[in-house]
Design a protein around this motif. Structure first.
Motif, PDB file in Angstrom:
ATOM      1  N   SER A  99      18.631  27.747 -29.396  1.00 55.81           N
ATOM      2  CA  SER A  99      17.763  28.544 -30.260  1.00 55.81           C
ATOM      3  C   SER A  99      18.161  28.385 -31.721  1.00 55.81           C
ATOM      4  CB  SER A  99      17.834  30.019 -29.859  1.00 55.81           C
ATOM      5  OG  SER A  99      19.155  30.510 -30.034  1.00 55.81           O
TER       6      SER A  99
ATOM      7  N   CYS B   5      22.066  41.290 -30.151  1.00 60.78           N
ATOM      8  CA  CYS B   5      20.606  41.180 -30.058  1.00 60.78           C
ATOM      9  C   CYS B   5      20.029  42.295 -29.189  1.00 60.78           C
ATOM     10  CB  CYS B   5      20.227  39.815 -29.497  1.00 60.78           C
ATOM     11  SG  CYS B   5      20.536  38.442 -30.626  1.00 60.78           S
TER      12      CYS B   5
ATOM     13  N   GLU C 246      24.601  37.999 -27.664  1.00 60.39           N
ATOM     14  CA  GLU C 246      23.604  38.631 -26.799  1.00 60.39           C
ATOM     15  C   GLU C 246      23.686  40.150 -26.874  1.00 60.39           C
ATOM     16  OE1 GLU C 246      24.347  37.050 -22.967  1.00 60.39           O
ATOM     17  OE2 GLU C 246      23.456  35.071 -23.392  1.00 60.39           O
TER      18      GLU C 246
ATOM     19  N   HIS D 114      15.294  34.772 -29.370  1.00 62.73           N
ATOM     20  CA  HIS D 114      15.917  34.026 -28.281  1.00 62.73           C
ATOM     21  C   HIS D 114      17.396  33.794 -28.599  1.00 62.73           C
ATOM     22  CE1 HIS D 114      12.031  33.284 -26.421  1.00 62.73           C
ATOM     23  NE2 HIS D 114      11.564  32.932 -27.619  1.00 62.73           N
ATOM     24  N   THR D 115      18.210  33.890 -27.552  1.00 64.34           N
ATOM     25  CA  THR D 115      19.656  33.726 -27.712  1.00 64.34           C
ATOM     26  C   THR D 115      20.206  32.585 -26.865  1.00 64.34           C
ATOM     27  OG1 THR D 115      20.055  35.361 -25.970  1.00 64.34           O
ATOM     28  CG2 THR D 115      19.978  36.167 -28.240  1.00 64.34           C
ATOM     29  N   ASN D 116      19.334  31.685 -26.393  1.00 67.07           N
ATOM     30  CA  ASN D 116      19.860  30.558 -25.629  1.00 67.07           C
ATOM     31  C   ASN D 116      20.577  29.583 -26.558  1.00 67.07           C
ATOM     32  OD1 ASN D 116      17.775  29.143 -26.933  1.00 67.07           O
ATOM     33  ND2 ASN D 116      16.383  29.531 -25.238  1.00 67.07           N
TER      34      ASN D 116
ATOM     35  N   ARG E 250       8.194  39.861 -32.217  1.00 61.65           N
ATOM     36  CA  ARG E 250       8.714  38.618 -31.672  1.00 61.65           C
ATOM     37  C   ARG E 250      10.099  38.814 -31.080  1.00 61.65           C
ATOM     38  NH1 ARG E 250      10.033  33.253 -35.067  1.00 61.65           N
ATOM     39  NH2 ARG E 250      12.005  34.334 -35.211  1.00 61.65           N
ATOM     40  N   THR E 251      10.285  38.321 -29.892  1.00 65.29           N
ATOM     41  CA  THR E 251      11.576  38.399 -29.226  1.00 65.29           C
ATOM     42  C   THR E 251      12.488  37.305 -29.766  1.00 65.29           C
ATOM     43  OG1 THR E 251      10.500  39.233 -27.232  1.00 65.29           O
ATOM     44  CG2 THR E 251      12.740  38.385 -27.006  1.00 65.29           C
TER      45      THR E 251
END
Length: 560
Positions: A440, A369, A366, A435-437, A432-433
């Motif tokens: 993902s 990112c 995270e 995602h770090t869940n 585009r974002t």
């Protein structure tokens, strides 16, 4: 002409004798100044050479230079008298002659035939051998010591380039002595032969490089650096010495040395090597665990920072290959994973799972990112004011004083500029974002790369990461050279884009070693993500971390 350049400090003597002998004593034998100068130059060179030979012989056979440590030496030394007499005889015969070839053995002066200056102007550089001009099989084989000559040659080349910048100026300032100078330090010694000097020109040659640890280097440093220890003796007595002067014995012993110290402190840019024993730093399991953790974190850093990240995440081939990592019961049960070495190893599952990987590296992912998003926003704000400045300049510009036409842009041109500006803003806003869940695609990619990297290390180590440190070092050295061998079918997805190996896994190995060395200086320095991210960024920009056979390493050393 070349002799005047090679030895300009003695030319005034030759000119002086040429004028005095043929101008005062032998006026009838004079044949113009050029011929007189030529004859006197030859005679002077021969006489000075003869005196140097006599000085060498006297220094060589002086009684106080001979070892008298035992009865055998006292018995054997008189037998060297005929040899000494032979040296005097050979010196007397050889100095008026110009020998073109050797006549007798190499231990006497008659073999020291004349060599022109061009003889010394040779290139002794060792041929460069690296990964750019050797076969692949020789790069992969582990042949320790096979490239020692190639690695030693860079010392010659680096010192030669340093002398090219400073030698001529130091000679003109009188900081150097005669034409044979020995540079001695605690790490290496070398002989600098000054071939030619004059009119801002200096030709030199460096040879005889001796490294620290050799007997020759040790004896040279001891002999040159030792001072006058006994400064009280006079023959067999010890009457002392006059203030600020040496004693009689010290005068003779110092005068009979074959060298003299010209500069006690001379700074020259050089290249040195510091040894860090990897076996001692990786013997303990905990240290290997730290290295592998930095290895995975470096992979995460280079993956998220890569400009091809979005391309990898959108690749259908990579997504299909990593689909199995999204399964709820996914666990990699490869026996090379071990709880002693892998921080994300889950004991209950006996392997590495997606949840255990996220528990250890989620915070670092995270943070990387977030840094990527900040860098993209910074680059976008730098380009947007330039567009605004350009558009305002076009609107405020009036008629040109050099033409009668109005330069105001047409409505169609205004529409084009507005459309292009809107497109740029749209690209920034619609970026585009990532995602770090935990579910993902980014986590799947990083998990697969982490497993692949550790499997390649185990393959190069003969699957003995946790048993023998020798095998571990062998595998680490293979990866450091760039020898990545994909043997597991679960890792063949990486062939969809080889940049994953070249720009992510390969630099991660080198960066992990650097971070592992820093860990011993300050074990808790990189616990915070900010410090670790800044350290990797700084090392990537300022350091060249590569194998010695890599051309990048050689270029970095020579550039300083």
């Amino acid at each position: 002409v070349r002799s005047s350049y090679s030895d300009p400090s003695t030319q005034y003597i030759v000119v002086l004798f040429s004028v005095l002998l043929f101008g005062r004593d032998f006026t009838t034998a004079s044949e113009t100044f050029i011929v007189d100068y030529f004859i006197i130059a030859i005679i002077y060179k021969k006489i000075s050479e003869f005196l140097l030979k006599l000085q060498f012989i006297v220094t060589y056979i002086a009684p106080w230079q001979i070892t008298w440590g035992s009865a055998f030496h006292a018995f054997a030394q008189p037998f060297s008298v005929p040899h000494s007499a032979m040296l005097f005889l050979q010196a007397g015969i050889s100095f008026p002659l110009i020998n073109k070839s050797s006549l007798t053995g190499s231990a006497i002066f008659l073999t020291s035939y004349v060599r022109p200056i061009k003889f010394w102007e040779r290139d002794y550089n060792t041929r460069r051998i690296d990964h750019s001009n050797t076969r692949l099989v020789s790069q992969l084989e582990r042949d320790l010591g096979a490239d020692d000559n190639n690695l030693n040659s860079i010392f010659y080349e680096h010192l030669t380039r340093s002398l090219q910048h400073s030698l001529c100026g130091d000679l003109l300032l009188g900081r150097w002595g005669n034409f044979y100078v020995v540079l001695a330090s605690d790490y290496l010694n070398c002989l600098v032969h000054i071939i030619e000097l004059g009119n801002g020109l200096c030709t030199f040659q460096m040879r005889g490089l001796e490294f620290r640890g050799t007997y020759c280097q040790q004896r040279e440093v001891e002999a040159i650096s030792e001072g006058v220890e006994e400064n009280e003796g006079c023959c067999c007595c010890s009457p002392g010495h006059i203030p600020h002067l040496l004693s009689i014995n010290a005068m003779f012993s110092t005068r009979w040395l074959a060298w003299q110290v010209v500069q006690s402190k001379y700074i020259l840019e050089g290249y040195s090597i510091s040894d860090n024993l990897a076996q001692a730093t990786l013997q303990v399991f905990e240290f290997r665990r730290v290295l592998i953790t930095y290895y995975v974190k470096s992979i995460i850093f280079y993956t998220i920072r890569s400009p091809k990240l979005e391309e990898w995440l959108e690749s259908s081939a990579i997504q299909d290959s990593l689909q199995h990592t999204l399964e709820r019961q996914f666990v990699d049960l490869d026996p090379i994973f071990n709880h002693n070495l892998d921080a994300d190893f889950e004991n209950r599952a006996s392997g590495i799972t997606r949840a255990s990987f996220c528990d250890v590296y989620q915070e670092w992912i995270e943070f990387c990112c977030m840094k990527r998003t900040e860098q993209q926003a910074t680059s976008a704000t730098k380009t947007e004011p330039q567009d605004r400045t350009t558009s305002s300049t076009n609107v405020s510009k009036g008629p040109s004083p050099w033409s009668s036409t109005n330069p105001t842009p047409s409505p169609r041109e205004n529409d084009k500029s507005v459309d292009s500006k809107n497109n740029n803003v749209g690209e920034v806003n619609n970026r585009r974002t990532i995602h770090t869940n935990r579910e993902s695609t980014l986590i799947s990619l990083l998990l697969a790369l982490g497993l692949l990297a550790r499997r390649t290390l185990a393959t190069a180590s003969n699957s003995s990461l946790a048993t023998n440190v020798e095998f571990f070092l062998h595998g680490l050295h293979a990866l450091f050279k760039g020898d990545f061998r994909i043997t597991s079918p679960r890792d063949e997805w990486v062939f969809a884009d080889m940049d994953l190996l070249h720009s992510v896994v390969a630099p991660a190995v080198k960066m992990a070693l650097k971070l592992h060395q820093d860990h011993f200086l300050s074990p808790e320095e990189y616990d915070e993500p900010v410090a670790l991210y800044d350290a990797i960024t700084t090392h990537t920009k300022e350091l060249v971390i590569s194998h010695e056979a890599d051309p990048l390493w050689r270029n970095a050393v020579l550039r300083g």
